[in-house]
Design a protein around this motif. Structure first.
Motif, mmCIF file in Angstrom:
data_model
loop_
_atom_site.group_PDB
_atom_site.id
_atom_site.type_symbol
_atom_site.label_atom_id
_atom_site.label_comp_id
_atom_site.label_asym_id
_atom_site.label_seq_id
_atom_site.Cartn_x
_atom_site.Cartn_y
_atom_site.Cartn_z
ATOM 1 N N MET A 17 0.816 -1.212 0.000
ATOM 2 C CA MET A 17 0.000 0.000 0.000
ATOM 3 C C MET A 17 0.854 1.268 0.000
ATOM 4 S SD MET A 17 -1.534 0.322 3.879
ATOM 5 C CE MET A 17 -2.067 -1.372 4.052
ATOM 6 N N ILE A 18 2.148 1.118 0.305
ATOM 7 C CA ILE A 18 3.067 2.249 0.296
ATOM 8 C C ILE A 18 3.859 2.291 -1.005
ATOM 9 C CG2 ILE A 18 5.161 3.180 1.391
ATOM 10 C CD1 ILE A 18 4.030 2.150 4.064
ATOM 11 N N ASP A 19 4.237 1.124 -1.508
ATOM 12 C CA ASP A 19 5.110 1.037 -2.688
ATOM 13 C C ASP A 19 4.558 1.781 -3.896
ATOM 14 O OD1 ASP A 19 6.667 -0.607 -1.124
ATOM 15 O OD2 ASP A 19 5.900 -2.470 -2.008
ATOM 16 N N ALA A 20 3.287 1.531 -4.222
ATOM 17 C CA ALA A 20 2.710 2.118 -5.431
ATOM 18 C C ALA A 20 2.731 3.647 -5.377
ATOM 19 C CB ALA A 20 1.290 1.610 -5.640
ATOM 20 N N GLY A 21 2.541 4.193 -4.187
ATOM 21 C CA GLY A 21 2.549 5.639 -4.040
ATOM 22 C C GLY A 21 3.926 6.254 -4.200
ATOM 23 N N LEU A 22 4.967 5.448 -3.991
ATOM 24 C CA LEU A 22 6.330 5.936 -4.158
ATOM 25 C C LEU A 22 6.841 5.761 -5.587
ATOM 26 C CD1 LEU A 22 8.051 4.695 -0.865
ATOM 27 C CD2 LEU A 22 7.758 7.068 -1.578
ATOM 28 N N ASN A 23 6.201 4.879 -6.332
ATOM 29 C CA ASN A 23 6.686 4.537 -7.667
ATOM 30 C C ASN A 23 5.682 4.903 -8.761
ATOM 31 O OD1 ASN A 23 9.331 2.800 -7.205
ATOM 32 N ND2 ASN A 23 7.872 2.181 -5.630
#
Length: 305
Positions: free
Chosen positions: A179-185
Motif C-alpha cells: 500500500m506504500i510502494d505504489a505511491g512511491l513509484n
C-alpha cells in the motif's frame, strides 16, 4: 502509551492493539496475565474474530475478562465475522448469528467494533445494511468496519449503510509494503508501481478510516517472521542499529516504523508472551526520523525511484 482517535474521536484507543488470534491454547490464568500486561502497558484495544481458534479465543478471553472486575468498561473489544468453513458469508442472517455467538463467548452485552472479515464476492449490501442497523439499534454493536477491503468495496457498502465504516484492517509490515510502494513509484514501469489495492491508504486517510496493520512482524503471507531471519540480514542489521540508538529492544522497531506513518496506522500485535509484549510496547516511545524510516524501508529490499 500514546493514543489515537478512531471514529472522529468517539474511540480514544491505544496506538497499539493486542490481537488475540493465538490465545486459544492458553490457560485462563495465562490469558489473564496477558490482558493485565497489556493494560499495564497502556493497551486498551483488543482484536478478535469468531474463527480464531474456532471460537476458543473469544471464549477464553471472555472467561478471563469476567474475572477481572471493572475492566470491561475501560477497554474496547473488536471482533470480525464473515469467514465460514470454506466460503465467505455476509448474509443478514449469518452476521446476526455470528454476533450473537461472539457476544456469548466474550461474555459481554456489547462489542465496540464489528468488522467484516474478508470480502464476500456474493455480498448483497442491502442485507449487510439491514444487519448492521439491527445490531446498532439493539446496542449489541457500537461501531462497524471492514478487513481486507479495497476502496470500491467500501464505497459499495457505504452506499447502503446508515453507519460509518471506521476501520479497515489490512496486512502491513516493513517487508509487506504494497500500500506504500505504489505511491512511491508513480508512473514507473516496474512491479512496485502496480496499484493492487485501489490506493487504499490514501482513500482511508481521505475518509477518516483507521487502518489497522495485521501481521506486522510477518513477511509474505504467513511465511514467518523477519526478525532474526537470515533472509533479511540487511534489515535486521539496520533494526539493530536503530534499536541501539533509541535503547529499545529490536522488536519495537518494526512497530515504531508503522507508527511513524502520518496515517496513524494502528498495529495489531499478536504475541502471547507478556515479556515480548512489553518489549514491543516500547515502540510508543520511539519517534523515528524521516531518514531512519526510509533507511529501514530500503533495508527491507525496497528501492526508491
Amino acid at each position: 502509551m500514546r493514543t489515537i482517535e478512531i471514529a472522529n474521536g468517539e474511540i480514544r484507543s491505544s496506538e497499539i492493539a493486542l490481537g488475540c488470534m493465538r490465545i486459544a491454547d492458553m490457560s485462563v490464568k495465562d490469558v489473564s496475565k496477558l490482558i493485565n500486561t497489556a493494560l499495564e502497558e497502556g493497551i486498551n484495544f483488543f482484536d478478535h474474530a469468531d474463527i480464531y481458534g474456532g471460537g476458543k479465543s473469544e471464549e477464553l478471553f471472555g472467561t478471563a475478562l469476567k474475572e477481572m472486575k471493572g475492566v470491561r468498561e475501560k477497554i474496547f473489544i473488536q471482533t470480525k465475522c464473515g469467514i465460514r468453513d470454506g466460503y465467505y458469508d455476509f448474509s443478514r442472517d449469518h452476521i446476526l448469528e455470528a454476533v450473537d455467538g461472539s457476544l456469548k463467548r466474550l461474555k459481554t452485552d456489547y462489542i465496540d467494533v464489528l468488522l467484516l472479515h474478508r470480502p464476500d464476492a456474493l455480498v448483497e449490501p442491502e442485507e449487510v445494511a439491514e444487519a448492521f442497523s439491527i445490531l446498532h439499534a439493539s446496542g449489541k454493536i457500537r461501531n462497524f468496519g471492514v478487513s481486507n477491503h479495497n476502496p470500491m468495496q467500501i464505497e459499495l457498502l457505504s452506499q447502503y449503510l446508515n453507519q460509518r465504516i471506521i476501520v479497515n484492517q489490512l496486512q502491513l509490515s516493513i517487508t509487506n509494503t504494497g500500500m506504500i510502494d505504489a505511491g512511491l513509484n508513480v508512473n514507473m514501469q516496474i512491479d512496485k508501481s502496480v496499484d493492487r489495492d485501489g490506493s487504499v491508504l490514501d482513500y482511508c486517510r481521505l475518509n477518516g478510516i483507521t487502518i489497522q496493520a495485521w501481521s506486522p512482524f510477518q513477511y509474505g503471507f504467513f511465511e514467518g517472521t523477519f526478525l532474526d531471519n537470515p533472509k533479511f540480514k540487511t534489515l535486521n542489521d539496520e533494526m539493530d542499529k536503530v534499536a541501539k540508538k533509541y535503547d529499545v529492544p529490536k522488536d519495537a522497531i518494526p512497530i515504531a516504523w508503522i507508527l511513524k506513518h502520518p496515517a496513524k496506522i494502528q498495529p495489531i500485535v499478536g504475541t502471547t508472551n507478556p515479556k515480548h509484549l512489553k518489549e514491543i510496547c516500547q515502540a510508543s516511545n520511539v519517534n523515528l526520523t524521516r531518514k531512519e524510516w526510509y533507511d529501514l524501508y530500503k533495508a527491507a529490499g525496497n528501492k526508491l525511484p
